[in-house]
Design an enzyme around this catalytic site. Structure first.
Site, PDB file in Angstrom:
ATOM      1  N   VAL A 257       0.127  -1.085   0.363  1.00  0.00           N
ATOM      2  CA  VAL A 257       0.145  -0.222  -0.005  1.00  0.00           C
ATOM      3  C   VAL A 257       1.202   1.220  -0.090  1.00  0.00           C
ATOM      4  CG1 VAL A 257      -1.612   1.235   1.352  1.00  0.00           C
ATOM      5  CG2 VAL A 257      -1.629  -1.084   1.341  1.00  0.00           C
ATOM      6  N   ALA A 258       1.784   1.119   0.836  1.00  0.00           N
ATOM      7  CA  ALA A 258       2.757   2.843   0.973  1.00  0.00           C
ATOM      8  C   ALA A 258       4.080   2.229  -0.548  1.00  0.00           C
ATOM      9  CB  ALA A 258       4.170   1.980   2.566  1.00  0.00           C
ATOM     10  N   ILE A 260       3.339   1.531  -3.612  1.00  0.00           N
ATOM     11  CA  ILE A 260       2.526   1.799  -5.143  1.00  0.00           C
ATOM     12  C   ILE A 260       1.668   2.862  -5.262  1.00  0.00           C
ATOM     13  CG2 ILE A 260       0.826   0.760  -6.271  1.00  0.00           C
ATOM     14  CD1 ILE A 260       0.406  -1.832  -5.256  1.00  0.00           C
ATOM     15  N   GLU A 262       0.106   4.788  -6.083  1.00  0.00           N
ATOM     16  CA  GLU A 262      -1.278   4.816  -6.437  1.00  0.00           C
ATOM     17  C   GLU A 262      -2.168   6.574  -6.386  1.00  0.00           C
ATOM     18  OE1 GLU A 262      -2.425   5.286  -2.376  1.00  0.00           O
ATOM     19  OE2 GLU A 262      -1.333   3.419  -3.680  1.00  0.00           O
ATOM     20  N   ASP A 304      -1.942  35.513 -35.473  1.00  0.00           N
ATOM     21  CA  ASP A 304      -2.699  36.706 -36.927  1.00  0.00           C
ATOM     22  C   ASP A 304      -2.345  38.509 -36.169  1.00  0.00           C
ATOM     23  OD1 ASP A 304      -4.150  34.957 -38.277  1.00  0.00           O
ATOM     24  OD2 ASP A 304      -5.591  34.803 -36.755  1.00  0.00           O
ATOM     25  N   ASP A 591      -9.647  32.887 -36.329  1.00  0.00           N
ATOM     26  CA  ASP A 591     -11.155  33.333 -36.111  1.00  0.00           C
ATOM     27  C   ASP A 591     -11.898  33.092 -36.623  1.00  0.00           C
ATOM     28  OD1 ASP A 591      -9.885  34.978 -37.921  1.00  0.00           O
ATOM     29  OD2 ASP A 591     -10.132  36.440 -36.507  1.00  0.00           O
ATOM     30  N   ASP A 595     -10.742  29.057 -40.965  1.00  0.00           N
ATOM     31  CA  ASP A 595      -8.857  29.278 -40.694  1.00  0.00           C
ATOM     32  C   ASP A 595      -9.639  27.408 -39.598  1.00  0.00           C
ATOM     33  OD1 ASP A 595      -8.074  31.335 -40.803  1.00  0.00           O
ATOM     34  OD2 ASP A 595      -8.409  32.981 -39.434  1.00  0.00           O
ATOM     35  N   ASN A 657       9.280   6.527  -1.977  1.00  0.00           N
ATOM     36  CA  ASN A 657       8.073   4.620  -1.951  1.00  0.00           C
ATOM     37  C   ASN A 657       9.434   4.062  -2.204  1.00  0.00           C
ATOM     38  OD1 ASN A 657       5.465   6.057  -2.302  1.00  0.00           O
ATOM     39  ND2 ASN A 657       4.706   4.711  -3.712  1.00  0.00           N
ATOM     40  N   GLU A 660      11.489   3.099   1.009  1.00  0.00           N
ATOM     41  CA  GLU A 660      10.028   3.057   1.812  1.00  0.00           C
ATOM     42  C   GLU A 660      10.291   1.280   1.906  1.00  0.00           C
ATOM     43  OE1 GLU A 660       6.288   4.107   1.207  1.00  0.00           O
ATOM     44  OE2 GLU A 660       7.436   6.705   1.625  1.00  0.00           O
ATOM     45  N   ASP A 689       2.749  10.787   1.220  1.00  0.00           N
ATOM     46  CA  ASP A 689       3.068  10.821   0.099  1.00  0.00           C
ATOM     47  C   ASP A 689       1.851  12.167  -0.447  1.00  0.00           C
ATOM     48  OD1 ASP A 689       4.660   9.031  -0.413  1.00  0.00           O
ATOM     49  OD2 ASP A 689       2.814   7.339  -0.805  1.00  0.00           O
TER      50      ASP A 689
END
Length: 846
Positions: A257-258, A260, A262, A304, A591, A595, A657, A660, A689
């Site tokens: 969980v830590a 990845i 995400e 232009d 414009d 164009d 990450n 860790e 994070d």
């Protein structure tokens, strides 16, 4: 039944408000928006999160209730943070969509005004012209050469002619005006329109997705697999050492969980949305999200001239009449009744007859208004003059002919008036009006007229010629043959003062500014020279010159040109393709409806927000709300800032990450005790994070960001050494954390204190690293550490979290930490900061 008063002056505002309240807005039904609850629940829609929740529930039943409850709380807090990010992003993008919603010209209380198309009601009198998308079902009440593209409804690609005289005089929502103009009464809105009957077909419109987000999604999948492998190795190694199987399983899942990232794509979305909001504050409305990434690569800006490089505040400064040029700064407007009629009657301005001052009463193109203001000072005189004639036929201006013609009935007599580009119009003239006498136009007089045009254009004057015709007034293009030449107006449109600095900024940034205009080459050169775009006439090329070049020849010469004069929209498309063939990233403004192909072909298509047609806006990636070149440069700068900030938080997230994961992997590889418990790993994830990464996404630009060359369009986000920085810094974060853990044990501080020190080292090293991520080329000593108040707030919040779990007794029990003394903090600070210090000194001296 048509109400005659409504056809002339439209609805009153009060009546329009009443009908809007009664019948509702002019909108098609849309898909239901995603509810906040759905967004919140989607934060949990992750396999690993569900595994972790399941594991913690089991641990609760096994007696580890405090751990279980805390982990669930951390997961919920992470989800709340993710929800806030996504909810704010959805709101921001929805607000931007509303900003981009179409508008419509409508006559209310007898006055022309621009309203949001969704506020139209049945009975409204709208005004449409070439390039407009029709906002509701309507019945034509007045028209001129109106041609409609109804392919959206019928599938037929050929345009359909419409007029009040024809049986089929209805026009429908969503179809496009190809040529001509008209007034029409709204007969159906919203779901009551023909488009409303097939609205279901329109509900599958895909959202714009950022290519960068797609790449990061794919990267995320690879990282998930790698992280799961490492987590599995750590878990299996712990079990083989005799650790508790359940605890090692929970540890593995917590580490996953830590580890990845995400939140990577979510933060990219936040960064893009916030960047788009900042661009909006600088008058650049982004319609297509991928354009934000491409902006930073821009190497050519084709702009232009009129209104973008210049102020679009037209004033007639000179006139050519009866064989001589008059300087209106020193002389009066020459007496020429016919030229006055041409410029007043052959004119598409709308006049508010309630206003006394002419400047306030005229609504329309600045060139058109300038041609009237030179003759009239008060609205009453102008109103009386216009009342003497009635337009019965016209051929609207188009960019190929560069002319406009009208037939006007004055009493019982019809006469045709024509105005347009002098070199185009002079070819159509057989006669000349000289002091009231009409005679054959001689070659000597043609040469004198050409010289007058050149002299005016060298003084940056835009020239408009006038002619007329009294006989053989056949409807059609032959109306513009055998004309009687009358005179020329020279109009000044001064350059915007701020554009000169913007041009210089472009050149410093390695971006080539290119002027594209329909004006005479001398006028274009004079403006271009003044702005610093060009230095010599050799850098100017005309549309006629382009026609003589093949595409291959144009590709060879295009790099040498910075001004394209007297060009048509078809030329614009060739110019874009020529630059793109040289591997340039091209921004192109436009414009008019013609164009649209060039705007769509460009890497960054830009439409004018004030003067742009609906068709061109739909083709564009970006809309300039102020039609200003400086806004384009600001958007390019913002695009660079956004891309740099995305690189910053990618560097930060992946480095942290990786640190860790390596902390746990190294401990396992060297058969050490577990340095961090599952709940501590999740705490690190919460503390470091989210908030710091988001704060990096709004980091202010470095001072030299516009002194760098444009990046390559297909450059990897990890180019220019980012991969090496992530790997090296991640490895050092993990190594320093392990060293802190080992030293603590060596000094006999005990396992709980050693884990606390490892936890603090991991958090502090990441918080120090976040400052390193603010610049790729400058050390911590060379940047302003206090310029990002959001980052300072995020770091303060993270430090408060770590101090709370270290010193508050209740949280100590929950997170299995112990209070640290000054010596222990000294070790933590040393291992957290030593690498950052060495790296910063290296960059500083480098």
């Amino acid at each position: 039944m048509i109400n005659e008063r409504e056809v002339q002056s439209g609805l009153t505002q009060a009546e329009a408000d009443r009908r809007l309240k009664k019948y509702g807005p002019n909108l098609l039904e849309k898909k239901k928006k995603i509810s906040p609850l759905t967004i919140f629940l989607s934060q949990f829609n992750d396999f690993i999160t569900w595994v972790l929740i399941g594991a913690t529930i089991i641990s609760g039943f096994m007696g580890e209730k405090a751990d279980a409850v805390t982990i669930i709380i951390i997961i919920v807090m992470n989800s709340v943070l993710g929800f806030i990010q996504e909810f704010k992003t959805e709101k921001s993008l929805e607000a931007l969509k509303n900003m981009a919603s179409p508008t419509s010209k409508v006559i209310r209380n007898g006055k022309l005004k621009i309203v949001n198309a969704q506020d139209l009601v049945i009975g409204d009198l709208i005004v449409i012209e070439s390039g407009d998308k029709i906002p509701a079902d309507c019945m034509i009440t007045e028209s001129s050469n109106l041609m409609i593209d109804e392919s959206l409804l019928t599938g037929e690609s050929a345009g359909v002619s419409k007029s009040i005289q024809k049986k089929e005089n209805s026009i429908y929502m969503g179809t496009i005006v190809l040529t001509g103009n008209a007034k029409a009464k709204v007969t159906g809105t919203g779901m009551e329109t023909e488009m409303g009957k097939i609205a279901g077909m329109l509900q599958s419109i895909e959202k714009d997705t950022s290519p960068l987000k797609e790449k990061l999604n794919n990267l995320g999948k690879i990282l998930v697999v790698l992280c799961l492998i490492v987590c599995a190795v750590v878990t299996i190694a712990g079990i083989m050492r005799g650790e508790n199987k359940y605890e090692m399983f929970l540890l593995g899942v917590s580490l996953a969980v830590a580890a990845i990232p995400e939140s990577l794509t979510a933060i990219v979305t936040v960064a893009l949305a916030l960047g788009v909001s900042r661009m909006l504050k600088r008058n650049a409305l982004i319609r297509k999200l991928p354009a934000v990434e491409t902006l930073g690569c821009t190497s050519i800006i084709c702009s232009d001239k009129t209104g973008t490089l210049t102020e679009n505040k037209m004033t007639v400064k000179a006139m050519y009449s009866n064989g001589r040029t008059y300087n209106l700064d020193r002389e009066s407007v020459p007496e020429n009744a016919m030229l006055k009629k041409i410029f007043t009657y052959c004119n598409d301005c709308n006049v508010d007859t309630d206003k006394k001052n002419v400047s306030e009463s005229l609504i329309g193109d600045p060139t058109e208004t300038a041609l009237i203001k030179v003759y009239f000072r008060d609205g009453k005189t102008l109103k009386n003059f216009l009342g003497r004639a009635r337009r019965v036929y016209d051929i609207p201006f188009d960019s190929d002919r560069k002319m406009m013609s009208v037939i006007v009935k004055e009493g019982s007599k019809e006469i045709s008036y024509v105005k347009g580009a002098p070199e185009k119009l002079i070819r159509k003239c057989k006669y000349i009006l000289d002091r009231g006498n009409v005679r054959i136009l001689t070659s000597n007089e043609r040469n004198n007229i050409v010289k007058a045009i050149e002299n005016m254009s060298f003084n940056a004057l835009r020239c408009i010629a006038g002619a007329y015709k009294e006989k053989n007034l056949t409807r059609g293009k032959s109306l513009e043959d055998n004309l009687i030449f009358v005179g020329i107006a020279g109009i000044i449109d001064p350059p915007r003062k701020e554009v000169k600095d913007a041009v210089l900024k472009c050149k410093m940034a390695g971006i080539k500014p290119v002027m594209i205009t329909g004006d005479h080459k001398n006028t274009a050169f004079a403006i271009g020279y003044d702005l610093g775009i060009c230095k010599t006439q050799d850098q100017v090329i005309t549309g006629d010159d382009l026609d003589k070049l093949t595409d291959k020849q144009l590709e060879k010469t295009v790099d040498k040109k910075v001004i394209f004069a007297r060009v048509t929209p078809k030329h614009k498309l060739r110019i874009v393709r020529a630059f793109k063939s040289k591997n340039k990233v091209v921004a192109m403004t436009g414009d008019g409806v013609n164009d649209a192909p060039a705007v769509k072909e460009a890497d960054i298509g830009i439409c004018m927000g004030i003067s742009g047609t609906d068709v061109t806006k739909e083709a564009a990636s970006m809309v300039l709300l102020d039609d200003n070149f400086t806004t384009i440069v600001s958007a390019v700068e913002e695009g660079r800032v956004i891309y740099d900030n995305i690189r910053k938080f990618i560097r930060y997230l992946l480095s942290c990450n990786l640190g860790e994961v390596l902390t746990m992997f190294l401990a396992s590889a060297f058969n050490l005790a577990i340095p961090l418990l599952p709940i501590q790993i999740l705490m690190v994830n919460l503390a470091t994070d989210g908030l710091p990464a988001i704060a990096l996404g709004v980091d202010p630009p470095e001072g030299d960001i516009m002194a760098e060359k444009p990046r390559i369009k297909n450059e990897s986000i990890f180019a220019r050494g980012l991969t090496e920085k992530i790997l090296v810094r991640g490895a050092l974060i993990g190594t320093c954390t392990i060293f802190s853990f080992v030293v603590a044990q060596y000094l006999g501080f005990g396992l709980k204190t050693a884990r606390t020190m490892a936890l603090a080292t991991l958090v502090m090293s990441q918080l120090i690293h976040v400052f390193e991520c603010r610049s790729e080329n400058h050390s911590i000593f060379q940047i302003n550490l206090f310029s990002n108040k959001y980052l300072l707030g995020a770091i303060a919040a993270s430090i408060c979290m770590i101090l709370a779990i270290v010193y508050i007794p209740f949280l100590q029990n929950v997170f299995h930490t112990s209070a640290m003394n000054l010596i222990q903090w000294g070790i933590v600070i040393f291992f957290s900061g030593i690498i950052a210090l060495i790296n910063s000194l290296y960059l500083y001296f480098k």
